[in-house]
Design a protein around this motif. Structure first.
Motif, short mmCIF file in Angstrom:
data_model
loop_
_atom_site.label_atom_id
_atom_site.label_comp_id
_atom_site.label_asym_id
_atom_site.label_seq_id
_atom_site.Cartn_x
_atom_site.Cartn_y
_atom_site.Cartn_z
N ASP A 1 1.06 -1.33 -0.09
CA ASP A 1 -0.03 -0.15 0.07
C ASP A 1 0.84 1.15 0.22
N GLY A 2 0.83 2.18 -0.93
CA GLY A 2 1.36 3.49 -1.09
C GLY A 2 2.79 3.16 -1.84
N ASP A 3 2.97 2.27 -2.37
CA ASP A 3 4.08 1.90 -3.38
C ASP A 3 4.00 2.71 -4.53
N THR A 4 5.01 2.83 -5.27
CA THR A 4 5.09 3.50 -6.47
C THR A 4 4.04 2.84 -7.55
N ARG A 5 3.26 3.65 -8.37
CA ARG A 5 2.55 2.76 -9.24
C ARG A 5 3.12 3.54 -10.67
N THR A 6 2.99 2.68 -11.67
CA THR A 6 3.60 3.27 -13.11
C THR A 6 2.68 2.78 -14.18
N TRP A 7 2.30 3.72 -15.12
CA TRP A 7 1.51 2.92 -16.42
C TRP A 7 2.59 3.66 -17.48
N THR A 8 2.70 2.72 -18.57
CA THR A 8 3.36 3.31 -19.66
C THR A 8 2.69 2.75 -21.05
N ALA A 9 2.77 3.47 -22.13
CA ALA A 9 2.16 3.10 -23.35
C ALA A 9 3.52 3.47 -24.21
N THR A 10 4.08 2.28 -24.81
CA THR A 10 5.28 2.41 -25.95
C THR A 10 4.74 2.06 -27.30
N PHE A 11 5.27 3.01 -28.23
CA PHE A 11 4.62 3.05 -29.70
C PHE A 11 5.80 2.91 -30.41
N ALA A 12 5.81 2.11 -31.48
CA ALA A 12 6.95 1.92 -32.29
C ALA A 12 6.34 2.00 -33.74
N ALA A 13 6.81 2.82 -34.48
CA ALA A 13 6.39 3.00 -36.02
C ALA A 13 7.33 2.01 -36.86
N PRO A 14 6.60 1.72 -38.04
CA PRO A 14 7.56 0.83 -38.83
C PRO A 14 8.89 1.10 -39.33
N ASP A 15 8.85 2.55 -39.35
CA ASP A 15 10.48 3.07 -39.48
C ASP A 15 11.30 3.19 -38.46
N GLY A 16 10.98 2.56 -37.34
CA GLY A 16 11.88 2.56 -36.03
C GLY A 16 11.58 3.36 -35.14
N ARG A 17 11.06 4.76 -35.37
CA ARG A 17 10.50 5.81 -34.40
C ARG A 17 9.89 5.02 -33.21
N MET A 18 10.41 5.48 -31.94
CA MET A 18 9.78 4.70 -30.83
C MET A 18 9.48 5.83 -29.66
N ILE A 19 8.29 6.01 -29.23
CA ILE A 19 7.74 6.93 -28.35
C ILE A 19 7.26 6.36 -26.99
N ARG A 20 7.83 6.54 -25.84
CA ARG A 20 7.41 5.65 -24.56
C ARG A 20 6.71 6.82 -23.78
N ALA A 21 5.51 6.87 -23.62
CA ALA A 21 4.69 7.68 -22.53
C ALA A 21 4.45 6.94 -21.19
N PHE A 22 4.95 7.62 -20.19
CA PHE A 22 4.82 7.14 -18.84
C PHE A 22 4.03 8.12 -17.88
N GLU A 23 3.41 7.41 -16.82
CA GLU A 23 2.96 8.41 -15.84
C GLU A 23 3.16 7.55 -14.42
N ILE A 24 3.20 8.29 -13.55
CA ILE A 24 3.75 7.66 -12.27
C ILE A 24 3.23 8.57 -11.16
N VAL A 25 2.73 7.90 -10.00
CA VAL A 25 2.39 8.33 -8.57
C VAL A 25 3.50 7.75 -7.73
N THR A 26 3.85 8.42 -6.85
CA THR A 26 4.97 7.94 -5.88
C THR A 26 4.68 7.31 -4.72
N GLY A 27 3.46 7.96 -4.14
CA GLY A 27 2.76 7.35 -2.77
C GLY A 27 3.40 8.33 -1.76
N PHE A 28 4.13 9.49 -2.13
CA PHE A 28 4.76 10.38 -1.26
C PHE A 28 3.48 11.48 -1.06
#
Length: 406
Positions: free
Chosen positions: A184-211
């Motif tokens: 309870d209260g540990d860091t939570r992390t969500w990610t979405a990683t997208f890679a296009a056919p030409d190799g471009r990759m974006i990783r979007a992330f979101e965290i809450v720390t419990g602080f």
């Protein structure tokens, strides 16, 4: 807390669900979880300053001008070190966030870590803030299931609530994942990683720390479809002018070959058990190792042609992965390091603190091997006591000569 500290902390937390070759991501992840809040602030601040300094020279030579008419807080390039990343990454990220939410103008950051372009902001939907960030890099083409960047996390090491890998009709890949809190209260992390056919990759992330200043919440301010919108946006295309072509494809090491090499490299009497779950991620295996009545969990990765095609010298990148540790060269010319990383538990007190051991070796010819070792404690916590292998045995394992031909 400075924006650099916030951002460095967010980057480390995003590493928990960033399944690129274990290397620095495992190390950064363990360091995040293993420090109490004060130590995190100090380490994150120092890391951010170092990363910004390293970025300055390379980015100053790029053919992007300072944007006209940019005046919003956090968007204006720094007078001391104006770079495209200072304004483009955070400004683009901010433009993709829902307008009904609030962005803290004092907590907008951008850092280039060995040309992995990144930015993060603090976003609040009115019910509590989260760090929302992005990283931009290139991956090998054609896209393949064997690419660690497009795989789900290793669930033995990182408990996850969900993870989905989708191949779209145009050949692009989308990986969405949510980290399960260890208590309870540990860091939570969500990610979405997208890679296009030409190799471009974006990783979007979101965290809450419990602080207290970033409290725990079961659902993030930005839903997963919002992270997907950020990751898949065409607005990121200009930033890839800063990045070289993607890495050269190298045939991955099969799970069976990793297992065979591991058993050959273990000390006499040690027994490795991969468990009953199906493991089919190339270059990676997990399980338990037992010796002299003690048993620990272990995750091992092997990558040939490591970081080929990435900007910068792979030796420097290895040294960055081993930062805070002493790197030693064996008699066979293999660079190795071992980190014993404190792992925080509930309340971040010494009584709940465990230990992760993380070791890596860089062989001539761009082969890199990593070993993470820990002893399970209560629930998803890690124990403090000695592991099944001692320090010398872990270093000998990761630097065994047979890995170079696994």
């Amino acid at each position: 807390m400075t924006s650099e500290e916030d951002f460095a902390r967010a980057l480390r937390a995003s590493a928990e669900l960033a399944p690129a070759p274990a290397g620095d991501l495992l190390a950064l992840n363990a360091e995040l979880r293993g420090r109490n809040r004060v130590l995190r602030r100090r380490a994150a601040g120092a890391s951010a300053v170092a990363l910004v300094a390293a970025a300055g020279c390379a980015l100053a030579l790029l053919p992007w001008g300072t944007p006209a008419g940019v005046s919003a807080a956090g968007d204006t390039p720094s007078a001391a070190a104006p770079t495209p990343v200072d304004w483009f990454m955070p400004r683009t990220l901010r433009s993709l966030l829902p307008k009904e939410g609030k962005v803290d103008a004092q907590k907008i950051s951008s850092i280039d870590q060995s040309m992995t372009l990144s930015a993060a902001v603090e976003y609040d939907d009115g019910h509590g803030p989260a760090q929302v960030g992005v990283t931009a890099e290139r991956v090998v083409t054609p896209l393949t299931d064997a690419d660690p960047a497009l795989q789900c996390p290793d669930t033995l090491d990182e408990p996850t609530t969900t993870c989905h890998v989708t191949t779209r009709p145009d050949g692009s890949r989308l990986v969405t994942a949510a980290k399960a809190p260890r208590w309870d209260g540990d860091t939570r992390t969500w990610t979405a990683t997208f890679a296009a056919p030409d190799g471009r990759m974006i990783r979007a992330f979101e965290i809450v720390t419990g602080f207290a200043d970033n409290p725990d919440r079961e659902q993030p301010p930005l839903p997963m479809d919002g992270l997907q919108k950020i990751a898949t946006s065409d607005d990121w295309k200009p930033v890839f002018e800063l990045l070289p072509p993607g890495k050269v494809f190298t045939e991955p090491v099969t799970v069976d070959h990793v297992a065979a090499a591991l058993r050959e490299a273990l000390p006499a009497g040690a027994v490795f058990d991969p468990g009953k779950d199906t493991q089919n991620i190339p270059g990676r295996i997990h399980g338990t190792v037992s010796l002299n009545g003690r048993t620990s969990n272990m995750v091992v990765t092997v990558a040939h042609n490591w970081e080929y095609g990435s900007p910068g010298d792979e030796r420097v990148r290895f040294q960055q992965m081993g930062s805070t540790a002493n790197i030693h060269k064996t008699v066979n010319g293999i660079d190795t390091f071992l980190k014993k990383i404190p792992l925080a538990g509930p309340g971040h007190t010494p009584e709940t603190q465990g230990t992760d051991w993380f070791a890596a070796a860089q062989f001539p010819g761009r082969t890199v091997v990593t070993v993470k070792l820990w002893t399970p404690g209560t629930g998803n916590q890690h124990a403090t006591g000695p592991g099944a292998l001692d320090e010398d045995q872990v270093v000998a394992l990761v630097s065994a000569a047979n890995w170079s031909h696994a």
